[in-house]
Every structure is written in C-alpha cells, then in structure tokens.
Design an enzyme around this catalytic site. Sequence first.
Site, PDB file in Angstrom:
ATOM      1  N   HIS A  75     101.153  39.201  28.904  1.00  0.00           N
ATOM      2  CA  HIS A  75     100.976  39.870  27.614  1.00  0.00           C
ATOM      3  C   HIS A  75     100.635  38.848  26.538  1.00  0.00           C
ATOM      4  O   HIS A  75     101.307  37.841  26.402  1.00  0.00           O
ATOM      5  CB  HIS A  75     102.265  40.603  27.201  1.00  0.00           C
ATOM      6  CG  HIS A  75     102.517  41.848  27.985  1.00  0.00           C
ATOM      7  ND1 HIS A  75     103.424  42.805  27.597  1.00  0.00           N
ATOM      8  CD2 HIS A  75     101.961  42.309  29.126  1.00  0.00           C
ATOM      9  CE1 HIS A  75     103.408  43.795  28.471  1.00  0.00           C
ATOM     10  NE2 HIS A  75     102.545  43.510  29.411  1.00  0.00           N
ATOM     11  N   TYR A 204     108.494  47.153  19.701  1.00  0.00           N
ATOM     12  CA  TYR A 204     109.836  47.105  19.098  1.00  0.00           C
ATOM     13  C   TYR A 204     109.787  47.987  17.867  1.00  0.00           C
ATOM     14  O   TYR A 204     108.968  47.745  16.968  1.00  0.00           O
ATOM     15  CB  TYR A 204     110.167  45.681  18.643  1.00  0.00           C
ATOM     16  CG  TYR A 204     110.499  44.718  19.758  1.00  0.00           C
ATOM     17  CD1 TYR A 204     111.810  44.540  20.184  1.00  0.00           C
ATOM     18  CD2 TYR A 204     109.503  43.951  20.363  1.00  0.00           C
ATOM     19  CE1 TYR A 204     112.130  43.633  21.191  1.00  0.00           C
ATOM     20  CE2 TYR A 204     109.812  43.039  21.366  1.00  0.00           C
ATOM     21  CZ  TYR A 204     111.129  42.887  21.777  1.00  0.00           C
ATOM     22  OH  TYR A 204     111.440  41.988  22.768  1.00  0.00           O
ATOM     23  N   PRO A 296     120.058  41.240  23.588  1.00  0.00           N
ATOM     24  CA  PRO A 296     118.789  41.267  24.320  1.00  0.00           C
ATOM     25  C   PRO A 296     117.534  41.382  23.452  1.00  0.00           C
ATOM     26  O   PRO A 296     116.422  41.264  23.967  1.00  0.00           O
ATOM     27  CB  PRO A 296     118.933  42.505  25.212  1.00  0.00           C
ATOM     28  CG  PRO A 296     119.946  43.358  24.534  1.00  0.00           C
ATOM     29  CD  PRO A 296     120.877  42.441  23.833  1.00  0.00           C
ATOM     30  N   LYS A 300     115.802  36.547  25.332  1.00  0.00           N
ATOM     31  CA  LYS A 300     116.009  35.118  25.580  1.00  0.00           C
ATOM     32  C   LYS A 300     116.970  34.803  26.724  1.00  0.00           C
ATOM     33  O   LYS A 300     116.986  33.672  27.213  1.00  0.00           O
ATOM     34  CB  LYS A 300     116.555  34.443  24.306  1.00  0.00           C
ATOM     35  CG  LYS A 300     115.562  34.395  23.168  1.00  0.00           C
ATOM     36  CD  LYS A 300     114.454  33.422  23.478  1.00  0.00           C
ATOM     37  CE  LYS A 300     113.215  33.686  22.679  1.00  0.00           C
ATOM     38  NZ  LYS A 300     111.992  33.273  23.322  1.00  0.00           N
ATOM     39  N   TYR A 388     109.250  33.583  20.015  1.00  0.00           N
ATOM     40  CA  TYR A 388     109.194  34.576  21.088  1.00  0.00           C
ATOM     41  C   TYR A 388     108.643  33.974  22.383  1.00  0.00           C
ATOM     42  O   TYR A 388     109.203  34.201  23.454  1.00  0.00           O
ATOM     43  CB  TYR A 388     108.359  35.793  20.656  1.00  0.00           C
ATOM     44  CG  TYR A 388     108.685  37.020  21.475  1.00  0.00           C
ATOM     45  CD1 TYR A 388     109.651  37.928  21.051  1.00  0.00           C
ATOM     46  CD2 TYR A 388     108.062  37.260  22.689  1.00  0.00           C
ATOM     47  CE1 TYR A 388     109.990  39.037  21.814  1.00  0.00           C
ATOM     48  CE2 TYR A 388     108.387  38.361  23.465  1.00  0.00           C
ATOM     49  CZ  TYR A 388     109.345  39.247  23.027  1.00  0.00           C
ATOM     50  OH  TYR A 388     109.688  40.339  23.794  1.00  0.00           O
TER      51      TYR A 388
HETATM   52  C1  PHB Z   1     113.058  44.547  29.069  1.00  0.00           C
HETATM   53  O1  PHB Z   1     111.921  44.833  29.471  1.00  0.00           O
HETATM   54  O2  PHB Z   1     114.055  44.769  29.759  1.00  0.00           O
HETATM   55  C2  PHB Z   1     113.235  43.928  27.739  1.00  0.00           C
HETATM   56  C3  PHB Z   1     112.124  43.585  27.004  1.00  0.00           C
HETATM   57  C4  PHB Z   1     112.277  42.999  25.756  1.00  0.00           C
HETATM   58  C5  PHB Z   1     113.539  42.773  25.260  1.00  0.00           C
HETATM   59  C6  PHB Z   1     114.659  43.100  25.993  1.00  0.00           C
HETATM   60  C7  PHB Z   1     114.510  43.696  27.244  1.00  0.00           C
HETATM   61  O3  PHB Z   1     113.683  42.224  24.041  1.00  0.00           O
END
Ligand code: PHB
Length: 400
Positions: A75, A204, A296, A300, A388
Amino acid sequence: MQMIRTQVGIIGAGPAGLMLGHLLDRFGIDSVIIEDRSRDYVIERVRAGVLEQATVDLMIATGLGERIQREGMRHEGVQIAFGGRRHRIDFPTLTGGRTITIYGQNEVVRDLIDARLRSGRPLLFECSDVSLADLAGPRPVVRFVRDGQPHTLQCDFVAGCDGSHGISRPSIPLDQVRTYERAYPFAWLGILAEAAPASDELVYSLHERGFALFSMRSPQLTRLYLQCAPDENLDAWTDDRIWSELLLRLGTDDGWRPNTGRIVQKSVTGMRSMVVEPMRWGRLFLAGDAAHIVPPTGAKGLNLAIADVAALASSLRSFYRTENERSLDQYSKDAAARVWRAQRFSWWMTSALHRLDADSSFDARRQLADLEHLVSSRAAMTSFAESYVGGPLAPVDGEP
Ligand code: PHB
Ligand code: APR
C-alpha cells in the site's frame, strides 16, 4: 529430569521469539524456543496485519520473502475520513519511496515456523509450568514441563518474548524496572468478513459516533474495527448491528462504503499503552509485547516486536564475537528509544481519532481541526507518513 544446553533460551513463539530464533540461526547462534500453546493455535489466532517497510525488507533479506512478495498487499498510502470526506496521505512521495504491506501476523508466524523447521533447531510447543531462575548470574535456567516430563534448559541468555501475559516480565524484581502505563476508556470490536475490500487502502475514520477502521487481509477478506466500550458484551452485537454501525461510521459523502459479507470472526480488543524500562535485567532481555504494549491505532505492535529482536540479535552477535558486554547494555537504550517514538505516535493517533463520552463540544471541534491540519499541511502529512511507515532497523547483515 531432562537437561538441555543452549546459548539463548527464547520464551514464546510469537513474531518476536520466532524472528529472534531465525536471526540468531543466521548468525550461527544456537537457541531453543519454548511456547506454551500448540502450533495450530499460534498460527491461527487473528492479530495485526500492517508491516512497515523495514519489517518487509528484513523478511526478504533473511530468506523469508517468497510468500510475502507474492501474497502481501503493498500500500502506498492510507486514507483519513472525517466530516463525510476521505483524505489520502501518500507515503512514497513523503518518505523517499517507503510503503507498507498488508500481510497477516499469522502469515508472518507461519513463514517463521517453516524457516525454524528447516533450520532443524528446537521449537517446542505445548510446554507448561515455564519458569526462569538464576537470571542475575552468568548461567540462567528455564524450567518447564513437556509431555509430563520436567525439563531444565541451561542458557547463556534468556529472551522473554512471551507477550503481555507471559512469565518473563513478572520474573524481574519489581524494584529493578520501571513500568509506565496508560489505559484508554474504550476498546475495538473487530471483525473479519468474507467480502472483497472496497478500497485499495486502509481508511481510518472519525465519526461523531466514534472511531472505525477499514482494513483487509486478502483480496477476499475485509478486516473492520469500531470503537466500543472496554467491557463491551459481544453477545449484544448481532451481525446486523455491527454492519449498520460500521456502514454509518465509515461511509462517506461520495457514496463509498465497505462491502459486506459473512462475518467469520468477532472479538473485542482492549486499548492500553505500557513500557517497561530497562528492557533487560541481568541475563534476561525482554522483547515485543513482553516489554511494551501500544494501542493498535498506529499499527506498531508487530513492527516494534520485530525491531526489538533485530536489535537484540545484533547485540548478542556482537557479544559472542567480542565477549564485550557493551553491546548488551546498548540493547535496551536503542530499543526503548524506538518504543517511545512509537508510543508517542500511537497515543496521538488514538487521541485524534476516538471520541470520549466526557468530550465537550470544544474537544470535538479541536479534534476535527487537528485532522484538518493533518491532511492540509505537507509538513504534518510528512511527519505522519514517516511515523506510519517506520524507520530503519538495526543491521542484521554485514559487520556489526
Ligand atoms: C489490521 O488490519 O488489523 C489493522 C490495521 C491498521 C491498524 C490496526 C489494525 O491500525
Ligand atoms: N511460556 C511460554 N510461552 C508463552 C508463555 C509462557 N509462560 N506465555 C505466553 N507465551 C507465548 C504466547 O502463547 C505467544 O505465542 O508467547 C507468545 C507471545 O507472542 P505475542 O503475544 O504474539 O507477542 P510478540 O511476539 O511480542 O508479538 C507482538 O503480537 O499482540 C500482538 O500487536 C501485537 O502484533 C504484536 C505482536
């Protein structure tokens, strides 16, 4: 009683323990990995899925690249949604070409277990009553029971890679380490759904009803999360209720919304931040979730676990080459510096994207202003993108 001798006793066969064993093997350093669960349990549990550039590079550089290069989803950005609109943050242009890859933690674990089996070095599943002793001296020991038989593993070093509920961290006397902690008054309800991802990138979202995240695991599997109460009762969430909440929080004014499908897994994940310092006591080193927990939101946790063990493997290699303890002292300093950078970022992302019941209307507007600033300032986007995609790891090839 069976006696076994090794250089490094590794507690836990999660990403941290398995990657440490893999890197040490490449350096010609012997290890025994001790895991209390079964092999199937370790492979099948659904966990994180976002790999930083350096994590992917490490896998490829150490011979684990075949499947991730074929199946991993690279990505080049993420999207931040608020006020009914999605905004894209492009990684390569802001970070000199760096990207992230979606590849489930369970796939990483599967690749590492395969590599371990090829190496012929011991990986012992279903060990019970694991305990550590003599950690302050030069010959620490690990005791455990397997197939009903007591075993003693004599080591030069012990690596505590046994996650947040393991026995390694509690084996350190309380006055020898400092623990920094923060709890968040919310959790994530996560689902895995049989639905093709409706976007090529993660979304997000901050909605007035709370946070939601769109992610994926494969071209057929969508992974979704929504902010919920820390003590949320999963039984109160029918599939219909989950979908209507997700569609409401994630859908944007341009008509975008996630595809729906059969829900194949549901769980609630608590959110907290924790760091133990130093990440070493005598001959015990802590790595991964055993030493620190991040919420989460910044993705990280897995990457920090891998960064820790890259640094630890490099320190142990220097020690075995030079017999000089200096490199061992350096491990905790280097690892903790990265951990705190990730803590800052994970805390910031969590605060920026979640709603608190106690928030005033001022807080809500300020939060939107924060996100507006993020997506309209190149400097802010660059800072976000750098955090990130993550920085480089300790070198694991070439001279120390
Ligand atoms: C996930 O795909 O499980 C995932 C992706 C981004 C995050 C946390 C979990 O910030
Ligand atoms: N003895 C042996 N093994 C143990 C013990 C014990 N007493 N206690 C726990 N374990 C094992 C667990 O069963 C697990 O397989 O240690 C392993 C720890 O693995 P993880 O929890 O995956 O931790 P880590 O390897 O540090 O990876 C961190 O996991 O929670 C996610 O988001 C986090 O992605 C990050 C990653």
